[in-house]
Design a protein around this motif. Structure first.
Motif, short mmCIF file in Angstrom:
data_model
loop_
_atom_site.label_atom_id
_atom_site.label_comp_id
_atom_site.label_asym_id
_atom_site.label_seq_id
_atom_site.Cartn_x
_atom_site.Cartn_y
_atom_site.Cartn_z
N THR A 229 3.00 -12.11 2.85
CA THR A 229 2.30 -10.97 3.08
C THR A 229 0.88 -11.17 2.82
O THR A 229 0.18 -12.12 2.40
CB THR A 229 2.74 -10.20 1.92
OG1 THR A 229 2.21 -8.95 2.18
CG2 THR A 229 2.32 -10.23 0.27
N VAL B 112 9.69 -6.79 3.83
CA VAL B 112 10.21 -6.91 2.62
C VAL B 112 11.42 -5.64 2.70
O VAL B 112 12.65 -5.67 1.99
CB VAL B 112 9.50 -6.52 1.52
CG1 VAL B 112 9.03 -5.42 1.13
CG2 VAL B 112 10.24 -7.21 -0.02
N VAL C 83 8.94 5.20 3.19
CA VAL C 83 8.34 3.88 2.85
C VAL C 83 7.15 3.52 3.40
O VAL C 83 7.42 3.58 4.70
CB VAL C 83 9.34 2.78 2.32
CG1 VAL C 83 9.99 2.62 3.45
CG2 VAL C 83 8.74 1.81 1.70
N GLY C 84 6.25 2.69 2.65
CA GLY C 84 5.25 2.04 3.50
C GLY C 84 3.79 2.47 3.23
O GLY C 84 3.01 1.71 3.33
N TRP D 149 7.42 4.45 -3.51
CA TRP D 149 6.43 3.11 -3.52
C TRP D 149 6.80 2.06 -4.10
O TRP D 149 7.57 2.06 -5.31
CB TRP D 149 5.22 3.77 -4.48
CG TRP D 149 4.00 2.78 -4.51
CD1 TRP D 149 3.26 2.62 -3.65
CD2 TRP D 149 3.94 1.87 -5.49
NE1 TRP D 149 2.48 1.54 -4.03
CE2 TRP D 149 3.26 0.95 -5.19
CE3 TRP D 149 4.73 1.41 -6.60
CZ2 TRP D 149 2.45 0.13 -6.14
CZ3 TRP D 149 4.42 0.44 -7.32
CH2 TRP D 149 3.33 -0.26 -7.09
N TRP D 150 6.63 1.16 -3.41
CA TRP D 150 6.84 -0.44 -4.09
C TRP D 150 6.22 -1.50 -3.10
O TRP D 150 5.30 -0.88 -2.32
CB TRP D 150 8.19 -0.67 -4.18
CG TRP D 150 9.08 -0.58 -2.77
CD1 TRP D 150 9.51 0.56 -2.14
CD2 TRP D 150 9.86 -1.71 -2.25
NE1 TRP D 150 10.17 0.44 -1.04
CE2 TRP D 150 10.42 -1.19 -0.96
CE3 TRP D 150 9.85 -2.99 -2.26
CZ2 TRP D 150 11.33 -1.76 0.00
CZ3 TRP D 150 10.63 -3.72 -1.36
CH2 TRP D 150 11.42 -3.10 -0.34
N GLN D 151 6.36 -2.48 -3.24
CA GLN D 151 5.52 -3.60 -2.50
C GLN D 151 6.26 -5.14 -2.23
O GLN D 151 7.32 -5.11 -3.00
CB GLN D 151 4.25 -4.11 -3.20
CG GLN D 151 3.42 -2.77 -3.74
CD GLN D 151 2.37 -3.44 -4.59
OE1 GLN D 151 2.52 -4.23 -5.61
NE2 GLN D 151 0.87 -3.38 -4.33
N GLU E 8 5.70 -7.60 -3.28
CA GLU E 8 5.64 -8.07 -4.64
C GLU E 8 6.39 -7.47 -5.67
O GLU E 8 7.04 -8.41 -6.42
CB GLU E 8 3.92 -8.03 -5.31
CG GLU E 8 3.05 -8.89 -4.61
CD GLU E 8 2.32 -8.04 -3.52
OE1 GLU E 8 2.86 -7.16 -2.85
OE2 GLU E 8 1.31 -8.54 -3.03
N ARG F 101 -4.69 1.13 -0.68
CA ARG F 101 -5.35 -0.07 -1.05
C ARG F 101 -6.71 0.03 -1.49
O ARG F 101 -7.44 0.95 -0.88
CB ARG F 101 -5.29 -1.25 0.09
CG ARG F 101 -3.87 -1.39 0.42
CD ARG F 101 -3.07 -1.87 -0.32
NE ARG F 101 -3.50 -3.12 -0.82
CZ ARG F 101 -2.57 -3.81 -1.69
NH1 ARG F 101 -1.38 -3.66 -2.01
NH2 ARG F 101 -3.15 -5.07 -2.28
N ASN G 237 -3.50 -0.94 5.90
CA ASN G 237 -2.09 -0.40 5.84
C ASN G 237 -1.99 -0.03 7.30
O ASN G 237 -2.50 1.23 7.49
CB ASN G 237 -1.70 0.40 4.76
CG ASN G 237 -0.08 0.48 4.84
OD1 ASN G 237 0.44 0.65 5.91
ND2 ASN G 237 0.43 0.92 3.71
C1 WT7 Z 1 1.67 -1.57 0.18
C2 WT7 Z 1 2.68 -2.36 0.25
C3 WT7 Z 1 7.24 -1.29 0.32
C4 WT7 Z 1 7.78 -1.86 1.38
C5 WT7 Z 1 6.79 -1.50 2.60
C6 WT7 Z 1 5.17 -2.14 2.32
C7 WT7 Z 1 1.74 0.85 0.45
C8 WT7 Z 1 4.19 1.35 0.37
C9 WT7 Z 1 4.21 3.63 -0.17
C10 WT7 Z 1 4.37 4.95 -0.69
C11 WT7 Z 1 2.18 5.06 -0.49
C12 WT7 Z 1 2.85 3.09 -0.42
C13 WT7 Z 1 0.94 0.65 -0.80
C14 WT7 Z 1 1.58 -0.72 -1.22
N1 WT7 Z 1 2.82 1.51 0.20
N2 WT7 Z 1 4.94 2.50 -0.02
N3 WT7 Z 1 5.59 5.59 -0.74
N4 WT7 Z 1 3.33 5.87 -0.70
N5 WT7 Z 1 1.58 3.92 -0.44
O1 WT7 Z 1 5.36 -3.31 1.72
O2 WT7 Z 1 3.51 -4.61 3.07
O3 WT7 Z 1 4.08 -5.11 0.44
O4 WT7 Z 1 2.64 -3.03 1.28
O5 WT7 Z 1 2.12 -0.41 0.87
O6 WT7 Z 1 -0.36 0.46 -0.31
O7 WT7 Z 1 0.73 -1.58 -2.05
P1 WT7 Z 1 4.10 -4.22 1.60
#
Ligand code: WT7
Length: 654
Positions: free
Chosen positions: A265, A312, A388-389, A415-417, A419, A517, A523
């Motif tokens: 990532t 992911v 998501v995302g 929300w998740w990442q 990581e 971010r 994003n």
């Molecule tokens: C980043 C993570 C998790 C799988 C897809 C992206 C943003 C993710 C949300 C949400 C607001 C979100 C954040 C995060 N993000 N879900 N529901 N509301 N922001 O995975 O490529 O690792 O990106 O996506 O900024 O840090 P990733």
């Protein structure tokens, strides 16, 4: 996100309580919150035993003595592929459809759990025949076809961490990921169908493994039947190998902390980070969240996550979470508007999809295309929607609920990442009254907070940075080959807290709103891109002297890549002769696509004479973002030369 939008967001007061019928059947309950609050580790031990089948039970829940590298479920052994396949077959569910595959050209094929089980066993035998042993890395570069799932689970079965590289990435991006992970085998395809035509993959692999490489073999899946270059001895047809392989494979049992996969990532530097996940904790959190957040009932639901396996979301919510539960899902190869803009809704009606998980950018695109497309299909099978995302704007949320969910279905904004491995914050659909635009609260067992610069928890109604206060089972165990970078990136900003890199606010009711971010990561359409990585790609072009990239707010993609470039003097001459330098801009955009992949293509490239820098030489992206978003340019007093911004604005006006 701009401040004005932010205050609008925080005035959002609409809430939608779950219906009594939904609540009555929901997997996620208030008791989960209570149990987790009373004893977090005990709670996770219960989930790990509930959702996973262990060969040896664990003796310790969490070992945090080597923080920030966690060990979960120490002493336990298991096999991830057994948990996703064998145990369902053994329980008598072998005939249940695991995947309803829908190809973009319209071909469809169902795969039962028993069928996938056999394919995975054969594939595991093929890989071990090629010398793959536990711990070896296997790169996977595939379109959205069932073999991608088979390949991942075959690696998991062997304890060989997979490194899936999104099929939209360039040969260069693939090469650097293969090199960093030192992959022994690559699994790819001749191509896949995209936007109505075959799109080749094999040439990128040929390019990526040319010259010095750790790759000994390339397994090639036949999907489009297109011509491919063949390297005797190195390349092997997947179907021939699988056919010749033994249909049975006796799985080995691995330690809870055995590496399961690496997934790259973008970070704040040019070099992508290989996020490392291990077996038991990750799988437990994926299965648990699929069950309580997506409310998957494996015996009756048809679940569909539209993500690509290369991200992911595809790992956790196509492969590991739903399959650990033994769910039935849809897998679709192509784009949502091929051959028409109602394709997704047609598939939902046809396969009677009940739980649907997608990204805000896709919802906004569908809004733009118009509600006549979803309205033309019977979407009454849907009972839960997920997002998501990226942040979902309340208007898109409301449209999603009304048009797709028939004003009836709960929406979970998760929300998740990469990581975090699995969902961290989300409403529980049978418990929480949902609020459009907010992911609201940590799922039971997860310890999130919003803190100020000093690391103190902010009161309701205030903003700050999103952190995790305690380790969680699905957390990353490090960055492949770079423990220092792991500590530095996530654990150095606040002592003992995991820094997610996102800005967030708590509203007056304590709901968490993730705003985006706060680092040099963009994003775009829910995909993470690094400003530095795109800058490096631009500077690698012979005509570019310097580049600065920013993420500008974009109504459709959330953020869009906007690049400011300073040309080398020879090129500048050329650009002048061409008038606007249009051809050069196209050349640069294509160059970025070639270097990284089409997703990284700048929306806009502005040729400038200077870049705004501080006295220490740091580019002030904040000011460039103002220009890109057509705003009044902010405070310029820290610039080494405060006239630079005038120069840029003048240059752009002419
Ligand atoms: C980043 C993570 C998790 C799988 C897809 C992206 C943003 C993710 C949300 C949400 C607001 C979100 C954040 C995060 N993000 N879900 N529901 N509301 N922001 O995975 O490529 O690792 O990106 O996506 O900024 O840090 P990733």
């Amino acid at each position: 996100m701009a401040e004005e939008t932010l205050s609008n967001l925080l005035q959002e007061e609409r809430t939608f309580a779950p219906s009594p019928e939904f609540a009555a059947q929901a997997n996620g309950t208030q008791e989960l919150y209570d149990q987790a609050a009373a004893d977090r580790e005990g709670f996770w031990a219960d989930q790990a035993r509930k959702y996973l089948t262990w060969d040896t039970d664990f003796t310790e829940v969490l070992d945090w003595s080597e923080a920030p590298v966690a060990k979960w479920f120490g002493g336990g052994t298991l096999n991830a592929s057994v948990n996703c396949l064998d145990r369902h077959v053994e329980a008598g569910n072998g005939d249940r459809v695991a995947l309803h595959f829908v190809g973009e050209p319209g071909d469809t094929k169902d795969f039962t759990y028993a069928e996938l089980h056999e394919q995975v066993q054969r594939a595991a035998n093929v890989l071990s025949g090629l010398g793959v042993v536990p711990g070896d890395r296997v790169a996977i570069y595939l379109p959205m076809i069932p073999e991608a799932v088979v390949a991942m689970l075959a690696c998991a079965r062997l304890g060989a961490p997979h490194s899936v590289v999104f099929g939209g990435f360039s040969a260069d991006a693939l090469r650097s990921r293969i090199a960093d992970g030192e992959a022994k085998v690559v699994i790819t395809a001749d191509g896949g169908y995209r936007r109505g035509k075959p799109s080749a993959l094999k040439p990128a692999v040929d390019d990526a493994v040319s010259g010095e490489t750790t790759v000994e073999h390339v397994l090639v899946i036949k999907r489009t039947d297109s011509e491919v270059d063949w390297h005797e001895g190195r390349d092997l047809w997947w179907h021939e190998q699988l056919e010749a392989a033994e249909p049975e494979h006796i799985p080995e049992s691995f330690d809870s902390e055995h590496p399961l996969f690496i997934l790259y990532t973008s970070g704040t530097t040019g070099k992508p980070k290989g996020i490392l996940h291990t077996t038991a904790g990750y799988l437990a959190q994926c299965a648990y969240t699929s069950h309580v957040v997506h409310d998957v009932h494996p015996e009756s639901d048809v679940y569909w996550c539209t993500a690509d396996i290369g991200w992911v979301t595809g790992h956790s919510y196509i492969v590991y979470g739903p399959m650990a539960l033994g769910a039935t899902q849809v897998m679709y190869e192509g784009t949502p508007d091929t051959p028409h803009q109602g394709r997704w809704w047609e598939i939902i009606a046809d396969k009677k999809v009940s739980v649907f998980y997608t990204a805000p950018t896709a919802i906004r695109a569908c809004m733009k295309w118009g509600e006549e497309f979803p309205n033309a299909h019977d979407l009454s099978s849907l009972r839960l929607l997920g997002s998501v995302g990226e942040p979902i704007n309340p208007e898109a949320w409301m449209w999603y609920r009304r048009v797709i969910g028939g004003d009836r279905t709960p929406i979970v904004d998760t929300w998740w990442q990469t990581e975090t491995g699995a969902i961290m914050a989300s409403p529980l659909p049978g418990v929480t009254a949902t609020r459009p635009g907010a992911c609201q609260l940590a799922v039971p067992g997860i310890d999130l907070d919003v803190v100020d610069e000093a690391g103190n928890s902010v009161p309701d109604g205030s903003g700050g940075y999103l952190v995790a206060r305690s380790p969680w089972p699905g957390m990353l165990r490090g960055i492949w080959g770079d423990l220092e970078r792991y500590k530095e990136t996530y654990w150095s900003r606040y002592k003992g807290l995991y820094f997610a890199g996102d800005g967030a606010k708590k509203d007056e009711d304590g709901n968490v709103w993730v705003l985006g971010r706060v680092d040099d990561v963009m994003n775009v359409s829910g995909h993470r891109l690094s400003t530095t990585e795109i800058e490096s790609a631009l500077v690698s072009h012979p005509k570019v002297a310097e580049a600065a990239v920013v993420g500008a707010t974009d109504a459709m993609t959330g953020q869009a890549v906007v690049a400011f470039v300073i040309l080398r003097s020879e090129a500048l001459h050329e650009a002048d002769e061409e008038g606007e330098g249009g051809e050069l801009v196209t050349e640069l955009r294509n160059h970025v696509a070639r270097e990284i992949g089409p997703i990284a293509k700048p929306r806009q490239i502005l040729v400038v004479a200077e870049l705004p820098k501080t006295r220490s030489g740091k580019i002030m992206r904040r000011l460039l973002r103002d220009v890109a978003e057509k705003r009044e340019v902010g405070d310029v007093t820290t610039l080494a030369d405060s006239s630079v911004m005038d120069l840029i604005k003048e240059g752009l006006a002419t």
